[in-house]
Design a protein around this motif. Structure first.
Motif, PDB file in Angstrom:
ATOM      1  N   PHE A 215       3.493 -11.170   2.849  1.00 29.91           N
ATOM      2  CA  PHE A 215       4.667 -10.803   3.639  1.00 29.91           C
ATOM      3  C   PHE A 215       5.760 -10.254   2.718  1.00 29.91           C
ATOM      4  CE2 PHE A 215       2.595 -14.052   6.264  1.00 29.91           C
ATOM      5  CZ  PHE A 215       2.623 -13.467   7.515  1.00 29.91           C
ATOM      6  N   THR A 216       6.258  -9.053   3.028  1.00 34.20           N
ATOM      7  CA  THR A 216       7.263  -8.405   2.193  1.00 34.20           C
ATOM      8  C   THR A 216       8.532  -8.158   3.008  1.00 34.20           C
ATOM      9  OG1 THR A 216       5.499  -7.322   0.936  1.00 34.20           O
ATOM     10  CG2 THR A 216       7.723  -6.445   0.666  1.00 34.20           C
ATOM     11  N   HIS A 217       9.647  -8.696   2.546  1.00 32.39           N
ATOM     12  CA  HIS A 217      10.912  -8.726   3.296  1.00 32.39           C
ATOM     13  C   HIS A 217      11.686  -7.410   3.232  1.00 32.39           C
ATOM     14  CE1 HIS A 217      13.376  -8.817  -0.339  1.00 32.39           C
ATOM     15  NE2 HIS A 217      12.504  -9.671  -0.850  1.00 32.39           N
ATOM     16  N   GLY A 218      12.768  -7.360   4.002  1.00 29.69           N
ATOM     17  CA  GLY A 218      13.599  -6.174   4.093  1.00 29.69           C
ATOM     18  C   GLY A 218      14.751  -6.156   3.108  1.00 29.69           C
ATOM     19  N   LEU A 219      15.547  -5.115   3.193  1.00 29.99           N
ATOM     20  CA  LEU A 219      16.666  -4.868   2.284  1.00 29.99           C
ATOM     21  C   LEU A 219      17.712  -5.976   2.354  1.00 29.99           C
ATOM     22  CD1 LEU A 219      18.049  -2.823   0.355  1.00 29.99           C
ATOM     23  CD2 LEU A 219      19.099  -1.800   2.385  1.00 29.99           C
ATOM     24  N   THR A 220      18.194  -6.396   1.195  1.00 29.46           N
ATOM     25  CA  THR A 220      19.209  -7.445   0.981  1.00 29.46           C
ATOM     26  C   THR A 220      18.739  -8.828   1.428  1.00 29.46           C
ATOM     27  OG1 THR A 220      20.426  -7.247   3.095  1.00 29.46           O
ATOM     28  CG2 THR A 220      21.061  -5.753   1.303  1.00 29.46           C
ATOM     29  N   ALA A 221      17.474  -8.953   1.811  1.00 24.88           N
ATOM     30  CA  ALA A 221      16.930 -10.239   2.262  1.00 24.88           C
ATOM     31  C   ALA A 221      16.128 -10.878   1.130  1.00 24.88           C
ATOM     32  CB  ALA A 221      16.062 -10.038   3.499  1.00 24.88           C
TER      33      ALA A 221
ATOM     34  N   PRO B 258      28.000   4.152   0.248  1.00 17.94           N
ATOM     35  CA  PRO B 258      29.453   4.390   0.237  1.00 17.94           C
ATOM     36  C   PRO B 258      30.168   3.839   1.458  1.00 17.94           C
ATOM     37  CG  PRO B 258      28.234   6.464   0.488  1.00 17.94           C
ATOM     38  CD  PRO B 258      27.243   5.411   0.119  1.00 17.94           C
ATOM     39  N   MET B 259      29.516   3.879   2.630  1.00 15.25           N
ATOM     40  CA  MET B 259      30.152   3.330   3.828  1.00 15.25           C
ATOM     41  C   MET B 259      30.318   1.823   3.727  1.00 15.25           C
ATOM     42  SD  MET B 259      28.784   5.548   7.105  1.00 15.25           S
ATOM     43  CE  MET B 259      27.048   5.188   6.840  1.00 15.25           C
ATOM     44  N   ALA B 260      29.325   1.139   3.139  1.00 12.13           N
ATOM     45  CA  ALA B 260      29.384  -0.316   3.001  1.00 12.13           C
ATOM     46  C   ALA B 260      30.566  -0.751   2.140  1.00 12.13           C
ATOM     47  CB  ALA B 260      28.086  -0.838   2.415  1.00 12.13           C
TER      48      ALA B 260
ATOM     49  N   SER C 172      26.869 -11.436  -3.892  1.00  8.51           N
ATOM     50  CA  SER C 172      28.234 -10.942  -3.792  1.00  8.51           C
ATOM     51  C   SER C 172      28.219  -9.629  -3.016  1.00  8.51           C
ATOM     52  CB  SER C 172      28.810 -10.708  -5.193  1.00  8.51           C
ATOM     53  OG  SER C 172      28.131  -9.634  -5.830  1.00  8.51           O
ATOM     54  N   LYS C 173      29.386  -9.168  -2.611  1.00  6.09           N
ATOM     55  CA  LYS C 173      29.451  -7.874  -1.937  1.00  6.09           C
ATOM     56  C   LYS C 173      28.912  -6.780  -2.860  1.00  6.09           C
ATOM     57  CE  LYS C 173      32.521  -4.390  -0.029  1.00  6.09           C
ATOM     58  NZ  LYS C 173      33.910  -3.942   0.165  1.00  6.09           N
ATOM     59  N   ALA C 174      29.237  -6.861  -4.136  1.00  4.83           N
ATOM     60  CA  ALA C 174      28.758  -5.870  -5.102  1.00  4.83           C
ATOM     61  C   ALA C 174      27.233  -5.868  -5.176  1.00  4.83           C
ATOM     62  CB  ALA C 174      29.355  -6.141  -6.477  1.00  4.83           C
ATOM     63  N   ASP C 175      26.624  -7.065  -5.100  1.00  4.40           N
ATOM     64  CA  ASP C 175      25.154  -7.162  -5.098  1.00  4.40           C
ATOM     65  C   ASP C 175      24.568  -6.451  -3.884  1.00  4.40           C
ATOM     66  OD1 ASP C 175      25.080  -8.744  -7.422  1.00  4.40           O
ATOM     67  OD2 ASP C 175      25.228 -10.605  -6.267  1.00  4.40           O
ATOM     68  N   ILE C 176      25.164  -6.709  -2.718  1.00  4.10           N
ATOM     69  CA  ILE C 176      24.672  -6.116  -1.473  1.00  4.10           C
ATOM     70  C   ILE C 176      24.753  -4.595  -1.537  1.00  4.10           C
ATOM     71  CG2 ILE C 176      25.096  -5.907   1.014  1.00  4.10           C
ATOM     72  CD1 ILE C 176      26.200  -8.820   0.891  1.00  4.10           C
TER      73      ILE C 176
END
Length: 265
Positions: free
Chosen positions: A30-36, A144-146, A180-184
């Motif tokens: 099982f391979t997870h999604g982005l930021t998960a 950039p939007m994030a 952190s937000k920077a990590d995301i």
């Protein structure tokens, strides 16, 4: 689940395995999604571990598999190959959710003899043929939007946009908590930035099942899944009452779909 890791010059990749003593037992990765991270599949681990060897992992650049240099989907496939070599597993069934579908597809491209089947879970095809120029441009604007969101708003908006149930919403927030937000933002930028590394479309000769949530409104994922199914002839099943995080929103139906598909191989 036993927690293990493998190392390369790019970083350490962490994984969790429940290995059946029966050597004939199939293996599901099982391979997870982005930021998960690997927790995304808690309900699938619970359901499948009594019958199958189950592997979940933190994809490089995610979860405990940080730091990681030179991220690419090709390199994630190499790390997965190392995991399987260490565990002496010859054949796998791949389940990839959202971004997690890309390491799965790269693995299948490089090591097709090791793949019995692929379940594409709220994910899309590699290759540029499905995506217009404007689609590709919008994908690159996610990072950039994030940055314009506050930390709290970013987390809540991410969780709300991919979930229909409280369980799925809470799970997203739980997986984001160590970041952190920077990590995301970094994960978004790097992972989305490498989506179109592979230009050509790919057809797989092993069985493929596409699952997508009824209310999946993440980008144009649902539309891409429909086009992918039409072009390649892969069956597409809709998960009722689910958004993008369908394996948490309606884990009962997702588990049954995966199990029925495997039993029919």
């Amino acid at each position: 689940m036993e927690h293990k890791s493998v190392k390369s010059e790019r970083g350490t990749t962490h994984y969790w395995i429940n290995k059946r003593e029966d050597k004939n037992a199939r293996c599901i990765v099982f391979t997870h999604g982005l930021t998960a991270n690997h927790m995304m599949f808690d309900k699938q681990v619970e359901y499948f571990s009594n019958k199958y060897t189950v592997i979940t992992w933190d994809v490089p650049l995610h979860g405990e598999s940080r730091p990681y240099t030179d991220f690419s989907y090709e390199n994630t496939a190499i790390e997965l190959k190392t995991i399987l070599d260490v565990e002496n597993i010859q054949q796998v069934i791949l389940v990839g959710m959202s971004m997690g579908g890309y390491p799965c597809q790269e693995f299948a491209i490089h090591y097709p003899g090791k793949v019995s089947a692929f379940i594409a879970l709220d994910t899309t095809s590699l290759g540029q043929s499905y995506y217009s120029t404007i689609d590709r441009w919008w994908i690159k604007q996610v990072e950039p939007m994030a940055k314009w969101f506050t930390d709290k708003m970013l987390r809540k908006s991410m969780a709300k946009s991919v979930s229909k149930t409280q369980y799925a919403y809470d799970m997203i927030l739980k997986m984001l908590e160590p970041l952190s937000k920077a990590d995301i933002v970094e994960q978004m930028g790097i992972a989305y930035g490498r989506v179109f590394d592979r230009k050509e479309s790919v057809h797989f000769n092993f069985p493929v099942l596409i699952l997508v949530g009824e209310y999946d409104k993440t980008g144009k994922v649902k539309h891409y899944c429909e086009e992918w199914s039409k072009k390649e002839g892969y069956p597409l099943h809709i998960i009722k009452g689910a958004s993008h995080f369908s394996n948490a929103d309606n884990y009962d139906d997702v588990n049954k779909e995966i199990n029925n598909f495997i039993c029919g191989l």
